[in-house]
Design an enzyme around this catalytic site. Structure first.
Site, mmCIF file in Angstrom:
data_model
loop_
_atom_site.group_PDB
_atom_site.id
_atom_site.type_symbol
_atom_site.label_atom_id
_atom_site.label_comp_id
_atom_site.label_asym_id
_atom_site.label_seq_id
_atom_site.Cartn_x
_atom_site.Cartn_y
_atom_site.Cartn_z
ATOM 1 N N PHE A 128 0.842 -1.193 0.000
ATOM 2 C CA PHE A 128 0.000 0.000 0.000
ATOM 3 C C PHE A 128 0.885 1.254 0.000
ATOM 4 O O PHE A 128 1.941 1.269 0.639
ATOM 5 C CB PHE A 128 -0.919 -0.021 1.225
ATOM 6 C CG PHE A 128 -1.970 1.030 1.171
ATOM 7 C CD1 PHE A 128 -3.072 0.882 0.347
ATOM 8 C CD2 PHE A 128 -1.848 2.200 1.904
ATOM 9 C CE1 PHE A 128 -4.038 1.875 0.262
ATOM 10 C CE2 PHE A 128 -2.811 3.193 1.831
ATOM 11 C CZ PHE A 128 -3.909 3.033 1.005
ATOM 12 N N ASP A 205 1.698 -5.170 8.135
ATOM 13 C CA ASP A 205 0.551 -4.283 7.997
ATOM 14 C C ASP A 205 -0.695 -5.168 7.903
ATOM 15 O O ASP A 205 -0.836 -5.946 6.955
ATOM 16 C CB ASP A 205 0.709 -3.413 6.750
ATOM 17 C CG ASP A 205 -0.467 -2.465 6.549
ATOM 18 O OD1 ASP A 205 -1.564 -2.755 7.049
ATOM 19 O OD2 ASP A 205 -0.276 -1.440 5.863
ATOM 20 N N TYR A 230 -10.806 1.232 10.515
ATOM 21 C CA TYR A 230 -12.004 1.744 9.833
ATOM 22 C C TYR A 230 -12.482 0.836 8.710
ATOM 23 O O TYR A 230 -13.457 1.150 8.048
ATOM 24 C CB TYR A 230 -11.805 3.183 9.331
ATOM 25 C CG TYR A 230 -10.516 3.475 8.598
ATOM 26 C CD1 TYR A 230 -10.328 3.047 7.289
ATOM 27 C CD2 TYR A 230 -9.508 4.213 9.198
ATOM 28 C CE1 TYR A 230 -9.156 3.331 6.613
ATOM 29 C CE2 TYR A 230 -8.331 4.509 8.532
ATOM 30 C CZ TYR A 230 -8.160 4.076 7.241
ATOM 31 O OH TYR A 230 -6.993 4.359 6.583
ATOM 32 N N LYS A 231 -11.803 -0.291 8.498
ATOM 33 C CA LYS A 231 -12.234 -1.231 7.466
ATOM 34 C C LYS A 231 -13.155 -2.279 8.109
ATOM 35 O O LYS A 231 -14.310 -1.983 8.397
ATOM 36 C CB LYS A 231 -11.019 -1.850 6.800
ATOM 37 C CG LYS A 231 -10.115 -0.812 6.096
ATOM 38 C CD LYS A 231 -8.911 -1.464 5.455
ATOM 39 C CE LYS A 231 -7.943 -0.445 4.868
ATOM 40 N NZ LYS A 231 -8.511 0.308 3.735
#
Lengths: 403, 403
Positions: A128, A205, A230-231
């Site tokens: 990412f 991660d 928040y996922k």
């Protein structure tokens, strides 16, 4: 949608033991198929009530006393709860605070300091952006070299690839457990063990795996991990992140942002910074207490549903989405093997960007990921099979008109 | 409390043009005198409603579309609004995000990089711990020297003292505008000009002045500033902080945490980090959108009340509190001159710690600051003169029994 597709989806929903959990979420208005729960999870009804209670009571009535009574320990208490239900982490190793990017910075810097003389960092080119960017910044700052691993677009990093670049100069390996595009699920225990054979630390991660893929960080000997909430943890836009640091590393690691809340006795207002013992030393500023409230509800919900059941539905959902894509003639750019796949899939098409925009207009919400991916994120506790069928059918229709 | 004290407080409340604003706050239960609004401001009723709307609509119905529709710009838009109403900052120079500690780290590092070859940092020994600790960490990391200024316990840093330690080696001066203990209000424009004469940058910590002391950062030529939003800006426990960076410095400063949200095109998922132009480059991770919602209400309220009127009541409140302290024979450890005093006062007594604990039990809530301070924080829009009279009377009674 054909009648056969509709009835098959209805069968799957009827057989879904987690179907009842969908009622726990706030209704989503004009959205008929939300296929981006891996970018932003939906809010829980319980979070509406929790936020009101928080404002009226914890903040509004207890006021500053809240810090003494509960908030000082809340980042650690919530971290412990998350560790138990989702990370396979014993107490005292997980803390909530900052953003993923800031936590990456702190832990990468701490890891590099703990491996003096080693000059190389390992990462993959499809990691990412924030992981790659933060790493690049630190490499530039400290004069380190990044060994980049190339991956197939529909795959991810393998132990062989990591072994190839590991060496006595490797300070740290930074990888994502689940790739944000392809959903490739890395062989975390194997790669961790490989890095350890070379004396390197590993920072995982977990943004795209926490809350949907069961983790056993303690058992797997993981050194360091970060992730957002928040996922699949439904903490809300910009909710704080979490950091995991294995207990035996605490006293050997020092992070660079010496804020007062990471100090041993913040209210002593002492002359010099002395890091707190334990996981608290990885905090810096005043922790985002208000911002972590919705996360607490999702930790409760994951506890209630159980992560193994969530993972089971997740695999079924992604398999079902891939079967539909095959049926509709859309290219799948994610692993076919469920054991190597996280909670989303990506479909490849040259018109992916335009198709996503068109779908958003009609209440079907996947995500676009450049260069050509329509990403289908399937949050097991809030997503029905009917939504997947509806959304994928709409996608197929839009793509068939995209020429 | 004597009848004279009660009736004088009632007179002052009756004459207070801002008295009506007290109704805008959530009731505070069993608290009879909240004297710690400078540690944690009280919540606004409007924030209850805003948070519900946010969960139900912005987050619950717009879902991921919220980022495109409003959240990407919200840290800058809220920063601009704060800049207009409270900082004297033109648009495009203020951003909301991270904690004060993390923003201090980023801006100190950026400032030091922008003054290559300069090896000294200036700070005062009575600055807030997180400022000193973060500075110490960076000094240790980069091999820099901190020139510490000593202050009187009831005073603060003067231009003469700063001039004494400034030189051609000074990279950065880091000071608080209002001292967290004494409430000393530093001569910000004069000190900034002095530092500039020596080619140094200045970073002001505005935690204890923003929202209560009018600021004119643009007019005063300030380089850099940070502050929290949970004190006089009522953003809630752990609400995100803000950073101000003067426009002409943006392109010359690079902060060290290269998160994706500080990149020019975060969703391009590009290979290398290119900082955004403008103030956005000082962001790192995903901004805390949920966590900044209550702040938006207080920005509205400060706009409605007007900062000059807030400051006027603030000075009257602190003067009144000092007069009561004098009347009750309690030692004042804050400046007598209103022009050199922020929004709180500190009273000194050897039994300060025990007295604060006793007061908390009876619903009178000041704060204790070591070694011997009872700190009285007076938030102009939520504090009545009657509360001050009641709280200070209770303090005097408790101290008279403390021997």
């Amino acid at each position: 949608m054909t009648g056969a597709v509709v009835s098959r989806a209805a069968e799957l929903d009827a057989a879904d033991p987690l179907a009842g959990f969908r009622e726990r979420f706030v209704p989503c208005g004009d959205v008929r198929a939300y296929l981006d729960g891996n970018s932003l999870g939906r809010p829980l009804r319980a979070s509406r009530e929790r936020l009101l209670r928080f404002v009226d009571q914890a903040w509004g009535e207890r006021l500053i006393r809240g810090w003494d009574e509960q908030w000082m320990d809340e980042p650690l208490r919530a971290g412990d709860a998350l560790g138990r239900v989702a990370l396979g982490a014993a107490n005292g190793q997980t803390v909530i605070g900052d953003s993923t990017s800031v936590l990456l910075y702190k832990l990468i810097r701490a890891a590099v300091d703990a491996r003096p003389g080693r000059t190389e960092l390992v990462c993959d080119r499809d990691n990412f952006p924030t992981d790659r960017f933060v790493l690049q910044g630190i490499a530039a700052e400290l004069g380190l070299r990044v060994r980049w691993i190339d991956c197939a677009p529909d795959g991810g990093v393998t132990p062989d690839q990591v072994a190839h670049v590991l060496g006595e100069n490797t300070a740290l390996v930074l990888l994502s457990h689940v790739a944000y595009r392809s959903a490739w699920l890395a062989e975390l225990p194997e790669i961790t063990a490989l890095a350890h054979q070379h004396g390197a630390l590993v920072l995982w991660d977990l943004c795209h795996s926490v809350g949907v893929v069961p983790l056993e960080l303690d058992d797997w000997g993981v050194d360091l991990a970060v992730g957002c909430t928040y996922k699949y943890l439904n903490g809300g836009p910009g909710a704080p992140a979490f950091a995991y640091v294995r207990a035996d590393l605490h006293e050997r690691l020092q992070q660079p942002i010496w804020g007062w809340m990471g100090a041993g006795a913040p209210f002593a207002m002492g002359e010099t910074y002395q890091p707190a013992s334990g996981i608290r030393r990885f905090l810096s500023g005043t922790p985002p207490i208000l911002g972590m409230q919705p996360l607490l509800d999702m930790i409760d919900l994951v506890t209630e549903a159980g992560l193994p059941a969530i993972r089971e539905k997740s695999v079924t959902l992604t398999e079902y989405a891939m079967a539909l894509a095959d049926q509709f003639g859309v290219t799948v750019a994610s692993p076919r093997d469920g054991a190597r796949r996280g909670g989303h899939i990506t479909l490849a098409h040259p018109a992916a960007r335009e198709a996503t925009a068109r779908l958003w207009e009609i209440g079907v919400i996947p995500d676009f990921r450049p260069p050509d991916g329509v990403r289908i994120g399937l949050s097991p506790l809030s997503t029905s099979f009917a939504e997947v069928a509806d959304g994928l059918s709409a996608l197929a229709t839009v793509l068939s008109h995209a020429g």
